[in-house]
Design a protein around this motif. Structure first.
Motif, mmCIF file in Angstrom:
data_model
loop_
_atom_site.group_PDB
_atom_site.id
_atom_site.type_symbol
_atom_site.label_atom_id
_atom_site.label_comp_id
_atom_site.label_asym_id
_atom_site.label_seq_id
_atom_site.Cartn_x
_atom_site.Cartn_y
_atom_site.Cartn_z
ATOM 1 N N SER A 255 10.943 17.051 4.774
ATOM 2 C CA SER A 255 10.510 18.035 4.496
ATOM 3 C C SER A 255 9.868 18.867 2.619
ATOM 4 N N ALA A 256 10.495 18.352 2.750
ATOM 5 C CA ALA A 256 10.164 18.239 0.438
ATOM 6 C C ALA A 256 9.235 18.034 0.056
ATOM 7 N N GLU A 257 8.452 17.268 1.006
ATOM 8 C CA GLU A 257 7.207 16.916 0.441
ATOM 9 C C GLU A 257 6.064 18.338 0.514
ATOM 10 N N VAL A 258 5.062 18.059 -0.477
ATOM 11 C CA VAL A 258 3.987 19.455 -0.175
ATOM 12 C C VAL A 258 2.946 18.917 -0.068
ATOM 13 N N ARG A 259 2.510 17.652 0.509
ATOM 14 C CA ARG A 259 1.203 17.615 0.174
ATOM 15 C C ARG A 259 0.606 16.826 1.346
ATOM 16 N N GLN A 260 1.852 17.201 2.941
ATOM 17 C CA GLN A 260 1.620 16.340 3.749
ATOM 18 C C GLN A 260 1.346 15.422 4.153
ATOM 19 N N ALA A 261 2.259 14.533 3.243
ATOM 20 C CA ALA A 261 2.393 13.199 3.017
ATOM 21 C C ALA A 261 3.118 12.365 4.597
ATOM 22 N N LEU A 262 2.883 11.540 5.053
ATOM 23 C CA LEU A 262 3.418 10.553 6.559
ATOM 24 C C LEU A 262 4.349 9.228 5.849
ATOM 25 N N ASP A 263 5.179 8.686 6.482
ATOM 26 C CA ASP A 263 5.950 7.572 5.836
ATOM 27 C C ASP A 263 5.938 6.716 7.343
ATOM 28 N N PHE A 264 5.326 5.248 6.576
ATOM 29 C CA PHE A 264 5.196 4.328 8.104
ATOM 30 C C PHE A 264 5.961 3.384 7.637
ATOM 31 N N VAL A 265 6.663 2.649 8.772
ATOM 32 C CA VAL A 265 7.148 2.274 9.779
ATOM 33 C C VAL A 265 6.784 1.332 10.412
ATOM 34 N N ARG A 266 6.989 -0.157 10.292
ATOM 35 C CA ARG A 266 6.395 -1.322 11.210
ATOM 36 C C ARG A 266 7.123 -0.918 12.477
ATOM 37 N N SER A 267 6.958 -0.895 14.079
ATOM 38 C CA SER A 267 7.632 -0.735 14.357
ATOM 39 C C SER A 267 7.477 -1.206 15.891
ATOM 40 N N ASP A 268 7.033 -2.709 15.939
ATOM 41 C CA ASP A 268 5.695 -3.809 16.884
ATOM 42 C C ASP A 268 6.978 -4.616 16.681
ATOM 43 N N GLY A 269 7.718 -4.977 15.765
ATOM 44 C CA GLY A 269 8.895 -5.664 16.069
ATOM 45 C C GLY A 269 8.493 -7.319 14.488
ATOM 46 N N GLY A 270 7.456 -6.738 13.907
ATOM 47 C CA GLY A 270 7.012 -6.970 12.531
ATOM 48 C C GLY A 270 7.606 -6.971 11.273
ATOM 49 N N THR A 271 6.903 -7.581 10.469
ATOM 50 C CA THR A 271 8.167 -7.295 9.092
ATOM 51 C C THR A 271 7.814 -5.974 8.455
ATOM 52 N N THR A 272 8.128 -5.115 7.673
ATOM 53 C CA THR A 272 7.700 -4.123 6.861
ATOM 54 C C THR A 272 7.275 -4.857 5.563
ATOM 55 N N ALA A 273 8.077 -5.270 4.880
ATOM 56 C CA ALA A 273 8.274 -5.383 3.581
ATOM 57 C C ALA A 273 6.907 -6.551 3.567
ATOM 58 N N GLY A 274 5.563 -6.347 3.128
ATOM 59 C CA GLY A 274 5.314 -7.728 2.586
ATOM 60 C C GLY A 274 3.829 -7.891 3.170
ATOM 61 N N THR A 275 4.095 -6.262 4.520
ATOM 62 C CA THR A 275 2.840 -6.294 5.451
ATOM 63 C C THR A 275 1.320 -6.035 4.302
ATOM 64 N N PRO A 276 0.084 -6.183 4.359
ATOM 65 C CA PRO A 276 -1.639 -5.975 3.668
ATOM 66 C C PRO A 276 -1.223 -4.248 4.177
ATOM 67 N N VAL A 277 -1.399 -3.316 2.834
ATOM 68 C CA VAL A 277 -1.873 -2.489 2.807
ATOM 69 C C VAL A 277 -3.477 -2.357 3.043
ATOM 70 N N LEU A 278 -3.587 -1.065 4.295
ATOM 71 C CA LEU A 278 -5.454 -1.338 3.868
ATOM 72 C C LEU A 278 -6.507 0.118 3.790
ATOM 73 N N ALA A 279 -7.069 0.002 3.699
ATOM 74 C CA ALA A 279 -8.101 1.162 2.625
ATOM 75 C C ALA A 279 -8.489 1.548 4.421
ATOM 76 N N SER A 280 -8.424 3.332 4.284
ATOM 77 C CA SER A 280 -8.343 4.167 4.849
ATOM 78 C C SER A 280 -9.507 4.185 5.420
ATOM 79 N N ALA A 281 -10.170 4.492 4.265
ATOM 80 C CA ALA A 281 -11.629 4.551 4.743
ATOM 81 C C ALA A 281 -12.342 4.304 3.003
ATOM 82 N N SER A 282 -13.735 3.879 3.034
ATOM 83 C CA SER A 282 -14.012 2.821 1.655
ATOM 84 C C SER A 282 -14.322 4.011 0.649
#
Length: 280
Positions: free
Chosen positions: A53-80
């Motif tokens: 709620s303290a975030e003023v720019r409507q950010a979201l935080d994501f973590v893996r929920s499919d059994g995989g490891t969050t740390a070290g997973t590639p971060v991808l460009a969501s658009a060019s």
């Protein structure tokens, strides 16, 4: 009866008023539509998300929920767009900003490492970093923002808003279709030894084996360095389908290090004809 001078002033004032109205109308109509943003993590992965709620720019935080490891997973460009690298040790940590044009930008915080050069052009689905917990962070996650003209927007993926946001992880999930195209073709390469394939561009989750010989690959991503005792190394990983799949694993779309390519040198990823394999 008005004098000619008064008439000229009146007509000039009317013309300026009309021009001002036209300029206002044109300016109002120049708002740029948002790109069709995709999830900032790889194809087929499921992540849960939450909002502080303290975030003023409507950010979201994501973590893996499919059994995989969050740390070290590639971060991808969501658009060019054009990627720039930033660092804020007391806050966002290592982070990337992608300028998509038309006033639209996306932000990716807390990266453990960058995967693109500062100022580089990246395609949608291209790897820009790896998930981490740098800066003011209590654990590995992707802090993700979409901004228009500097103002945070409600996060939309594939044109669909994720609002209303949950206040904690676990209640809402998102499965990615980012980078699912496989690079748009296949490229034939020779490998000099059997190579273990992994779920991502690192050695965290083995999926099976790609046999030595001539194999097809789809595309490449930048990831964990593979190095041997002689000093040969490669950071590129090739997306392909494995010959042998371990029990309970998925051999399709796995990643094999370009270190195993027979014909090329350090940090090169080309097919047998010398064509540079495209980024995923």
């Amino acid at each position: 009866m008005r004098s000619p001078r008064t008439l000229r002033i009146t007509l000039a004032g009317t013309l300026l008023t009309l021009l001002a109205g036209l300029l206002t109308a044109l300016t109002a109509g120049t708002a740029h539509a948002a790109p069709v943003f995709k999830a900032p993590f790889p194809c087929g992965q499921k992540w849960t998300y939450s909002h502080h709620s303290a975030e003023v720019r409507q950010a979201l935080d994501f973590v893996r929920s499919d059994g995989g490891t969050t740390a070290g997973t590639p971060v991808l460009a969501s658009a060019s767009g054009t990627a720039t690298r930033h660092s804020q040790p007391s806050g966002a940590g290592n982070y990337i900003v992608i300028d998509h044009g038309g006033g639209w930008k996306t932000y990716y915080f807390h990266l453990s490492a960058y995967s693109v050069a500062n100022g580089a052009w990246v395609n949608q689905g291209g790897q820009i970093g790896t998930t981490g917990s740098t800066g003011n962070s209590s654990g590995a996650h992707i802090h993700y923002e979409q901004l228009y003209n500097g103002v945070g927007q409600s996060i939309a993926i594939n044109g669909v808003s994720l609002a209303p946001y949950p206040g904690s992880y676990g209640s809402k999930h998102l499965t990615s279709d980012n980078g699912c195209s496989g690079g748009g073709g296949t490229y034939w390469v020779d490998t000099f030894a059997n190579a273990t394939g992994y779920a991502q561009a690192n050695t965290a989750d083995a999926q099976g084996v790609l046999n030595a010989g001539t194999n097809y690959v789809y595309c490449k991503v930048w990831g964990q360095e593979i190095r041997d005792a002689s000093g040969n190394y490669n950071h590129w990983w090739l997306r392909t389908d494995l010959d042998t799949v371990y029990a309970g694993k998925n051999g399709r779309g796995a990643y094999v290090s370009a270190y195993y390519l027979s014909r090329w040198g350090n940090d090169e990823a080309r097919d047998n004809n010398g064509t540079v394999i495209p980024n995923c």
